[in-house]
Design a protein around this motif. Structure first.
Motif, PDB file in Angstrom:
ATOM      1  N   LEU A   1     -10.474  28.860  72.969  1.00 29.65           N
ATOM      2  CA  LEU A   1     -11.627  28.223  73.616  1.00 29.65           C
ATOM      3  C   LEU A   1     -12.194  29.089  74.733  1.00 29.65           C
ATOM      4  CD1 LEU A   1     -10.377  24.521  73.834  1.00 29.65           C
ATOM      5  CD2 LEU A   1     -12.011  25.494  72.208  1.00 29.65           C
ATOM      6  N   ARG A   2     -11.320  29.751  75.492  1.00 25.80           N
ATOM      7  CA  ARG A   2     -11.753  30.624  76.589  1.00 25.80           C
ATOM      8  C   ARG A   2     -12.584  31.800  76.047  1.00 25.80           C
ATOM      9  NH1 ARG A   2      -7.077  31.348  78.473  1.00 25.80           N
ATOM     10  NH2 ARG A   2      -7.112  29.599  79.900  1.00 25.80           N
ATOM     11  N   CYS A   3     -12.103  32.429  74.990  1.00 23.76           N
ATOM     12  CA  CYS A   3     -12.834  33.566  74.394  1.00 23.76           C
ATOM     13  C   CYS A   3     -14.178  33.126  73.822  1.00 23.76           C
ATOM     14  CB  CYS A   3     -11.995  34.222  73.301  1.00 23.76           C
ATOM     15  SG  CYS A   3     -10.571  35.120  73.922  1.00 23.76           S
ATOM     16  N   GLU A   4     -14.189  31.986  73.139  1.00 29.21           N
ATOM     17  CA  GLU A   4     -15.441  31.490  72.564  1.00 29.21           C
ATOM     18  C   GLU A   4     -16.450  31.131  73.653  1.00 29.21           C
ATOM     19  OE1 GLU A   4     -14.200  28.312  69.987  1.00 29.21           O
ATOM     20  OE2 GLU A   4     -13.461  29.715  68.472  1.00 29.21           O
ATOM     21  N   GLU A   5     -15.961  30.569  74.761  1.00 28.62           N
ATOM     22  CA  GLU A   5     -16.864  30.244  75.863  1.00 28.62           C
ATOM     23  C   GLU A   5     -17.444  31.517  76.478  1.00 28.62           C
ATOM     24  OE1 GLU A   5     -16.849  26.991  79.236  1.00 28.62           O
ATOM     25  OE2 GLU A   5     -15.393  28.565  79.682  1.00 28.62           O
ATOM     26  N   GLN A   6     -16.619  32.539  76.642  1.00 29.86           N
ATOM     27  CA  GLN A   6     -17.107  33.806  77.182  1.00 29.86           C
ATOM     28  C   GLN A   6     -18.166  34.411  76.266  1.00 29.86           C
ATOM     29  OE1 GLN A   6     -13.508  36.071  77.694  1.00 29.86           O
ATOM     30  NE2 GLN A   6     -13.073  35.179  79.702  1.00 29.86           N
ATOM     31  N   GLN A   7     -17.964  34.309  74.955  1.00 29.26           N
ATOM     32  CA  GLN A   7     -18.952  34.819  74.008  1.00 29.26           C
ATOM     33  C   GLN A   7     -20.266  34.042  74.108  1.00 29.26           C
ATOM     34  OE1 GLN A   7     -16.899  34.547  70.269  1.00 29.26           O
ATOM     35  NE2 GLN A   7     -15.834  36.505  70.544  1.00 29.26           N
ATOM     36  N   ARG A   8     -20.165  32.706  74.224  1.00 28.28           N
ATOM     37  CA  ARG A   8     -21.384  31.892  74.355  1.00 28.28           C
ATOM     38  C   ARG A   8     -22.141  32.247  75.628  1.00 28.28           C
ATOM     39  NH1 ARG A   8     -17.986  27.738  72.742  1.00 28.28           N
ATOM     40  NH2 ARG A   8     -17.831  26.940  74.868  1.00 28.28           N
ATOM     41  N   ARG A   9     -21.406  32.441  76.720  1.00 27.88           N
ATOM     42  CA  ARG A   9     -22.060  32.783  77.994  1.00 27.88           C
ATOM     43  C   ARG A   9     -22.704  34.166  77.923  1.00 27.88           C
ATOM     44  NH1 ARG A   9     -18.933  30.224  83.125  1.00 27.88           N
ATOM     45  NH2 ARG A   9     -18.726  28.147  82.268  1.00 27.88           N
ATOM     46  N   ALA A  10     -22.025  35.114  77.292  1.00 24.05           N
ATOM     47  CA  ALA A  10     -22.583  36.463  77.150  1.00 24.05           C
ATOM     48  C   ALA A  10     -23.846  36.428  76.295  1.00 24.05           C
ATOM     49  CB  ALA A  10     -21.551  37.407  76.542  1.00 24.05           C
ATOM     50  N   GLN A  11     -23.835  35.632  75.238  1.00 25.55           N
ATOM     51  CA  GLN A  11     -25.014  35.521  74.376  1.00 25.55           C
ATOM     52  C   GLN A  11     -26.172  34.887  75.136  1.00 25.55           C
ATOM     53  OE1 GLN A  11     -24.412  33.307  70.773  1.00 25.55           O
ATOM     54  NE2 GLN A  11     -26.518  33.569  70.112  1.00 25.55           N
ATOM     55  N   THR A  12     -25.893  33.857  75.902  1.00 26.84           N
ATOM     56  CA  THR A  12     -26.942  33.203  76.698  1.00 26.84           C
ATOM     57  C   THR A  12     -27.513  34.180  77.725  1.00 26.84           C
ATOM     58  OG1 THR A  12     -25.887  31.054  76.413  1.00 26.84           O
ATOM     59  CG2 THR A  12     -27.456  31.268  78.228  1.00 26.84           C
ATOM     60  N   ALA A  13     -26.638  34.945  78.370  1.00 24.21           N
ATOM     61  CA  ALA A  13     -27.095  35.930  79.356  1.00 24.21           C
ATOM     62  C   ALA A  13     -27.948  37.008  78.695  1.00 24.21           C
ATOM     63  CB  ALA A  13     -25.903  36.555  80.065  1.00 24.21           C
ATOM     64  N   ALA A  14     -27.560  37.450  77.506  1.00 25.86           N
ATOM     65  CA  ALA A  14     -28.333  38.472  76.798  1.00 25.86           C
ATOM     66  C   ALA A  14     -29.712  37.933  76.402  1.00 25.86           C
ATOM     67  CB  ALA A  14     -27.574  38.935  75.560  1.00 25.86           C
ATOM     68  N   GLU A  15     -29.750  36.676  75.955  1.00 22.07           N
ATOM     69  CA  GLU A  15     -31.033  36.078  75.589  1.00 22.07           C
ATOM     70  C   GLU A  15     -31.934  35.930  76.812  1.00 22.07           C
ATOM     71  OE1 GLU A  15     -29.915  32.443  73.663  1.00 22.07           O
ATOM     72  OE2 GLU A  15     -29.252  33.469  71.843  1.00 22.07           O
ATOM     73  N   ALA A  16     -31.352  35.558  77.943  1.00 24.80           N
ATOM     74  CA  ALA A  16     -32.137  35.434  79.174  1.00 24.80           C
ATOM     75  C   ALA A  16     -32.614  36.804  79.646  1.00 24.80           C
ATOM     76  CB  ALA A  16     -31.314  34.760  80.260  1.00 24.80           C
ATOM     77  N   ALA A  17     -31.762  37.827  79.524  1.00 22.05           N
ATOM     78  CA  ALA A  17     -32.137  39.176  79.953  1.00 22.05           C
ATOM     79  C   ALA A  17     -33.279  39.725  79.103  1.00 22.05           C
ATOM     80  CB  ALA A  17     -30.929  40.102  79.882  1.00 22.05           C
ATOM     81  N   ALA A  18     -33.324  39.309  77.839  1.00 22.83           N
ATOM     82  CA  ALA A  18     -34.384  39.792  76.953  1.00 22.83           C
ATOM     83  C   ALA A  18     -35.756  39.272  77.382  1.00 22.83           C
ATOM     84  CB  ALA A  18     -34.098  39.378  75.513  1.00 22.83           C
ATOM     85  N   THR A  19     -35.796  38.193  78.131  1.00 18.50           N
ATOM     86  CA  THR A  19     -37.079  37.631  78.570  1.00 18.50           C
ATOM     87  C   THR A  19     -37.442  38.077  79.981  1.00 18.50           C
ATOM     88  OG1 THR A  19     -36.078  35.633  79.489  1.00 18.50           O
ATOM     89  CG2 THR A  19     -36.705  35.575  77.157  1.00 18.50           C
ATOM     90  N   ARG A  20     -36.623  38.927  80.563  1.00 20.51           N
ATOM     91  CA  ARG A  20     -36.855  39.372  81.934  1.00 20.51           C
ATOM     92  C   ARG A  20     -38.146  40.184  82.030  1.00 20.51           C
ATOM     93  NH1 ARG A  20     -32.870  43.095  85.633  1.00 20.51           N
ATOM     94  NH2 ARG A  20     -34.145  42.978  87.487  1.00 20.51           N
TER      95      ARG A  20
END
Length: 146
Positions: free
Chosen positions: A115-134
């Motif tokens: 669960l910890r690894c999957e949460e880190q992956q979800r957060r990294a994906q969300t951060a990458a998607e947000a960075a793409a709109t910067r």
């Protein structure tokens, strides 16, 4: 009123279980261990408080729906599950994993690590998607500003 002392690793585990998708907990723990239900899953609301700017005075933001459950294993260990939303199965599985983690921490180590690894992956994906709109802003220097 004094705050109940909860070990940091258990606090982290309860947070992971609450944030994990309910379907994922079913995959990781398909069958509940034999247990006594202390508090059947029940749905209620909790007041969410906020602070203006993160540092201002606290105010009531609104209510959210939560589901809670408590169980006791045959070993006597008690587990609690609190999850956002109305999923009774999610709260019950979170309580079961909490109780198993107290009875035999190694038994739940792989579940929590997954669960910890999957949460880190979800957060990294969300951060990458947000960075793409910067949007990069810049200022042009005009001749008269020199």
């Amino acid at each position: 009123m004094s705050e109940i002392s909860v070990p940091e690793d258990r606090r982290e585990a309860l947070g992971l279980l609450a944030r994990a998708p309910a379907a994922r907990l079913v995959q990781l723990l398909p069958d509940l261990p034999p247990h006594e239900t202390l508090r059947a899953p029940e749905i209620g609301t909790v007041m969410v408080r906020g602070r203006a700017g993160g540092t201002g005075s606290a105010f009531n933001l609104g209510e959210i729906t939560v589901t809670r459950a408590s169980i006791r294993l045959g070993s006597g260990h008690v587990g609690h599950g609190y999850v956002q939303g109305r999923d009774k199965g999610h709260a019950l599985r979170a309580a079961a994993i909490d109780a198993l983690g107290q009875a035999e921490p190694r038994a739940t180590q792989s579940i929590l690590e997954t669960l910890r690894c999957e949460e880190q992956q979800r957060r990294a994906q969300t951060a990458a998607e947000a960075a793409a709109t910067r949007v990069e802003f810049f200022t042009l220097v005009r001749g008269e500003d020199e």
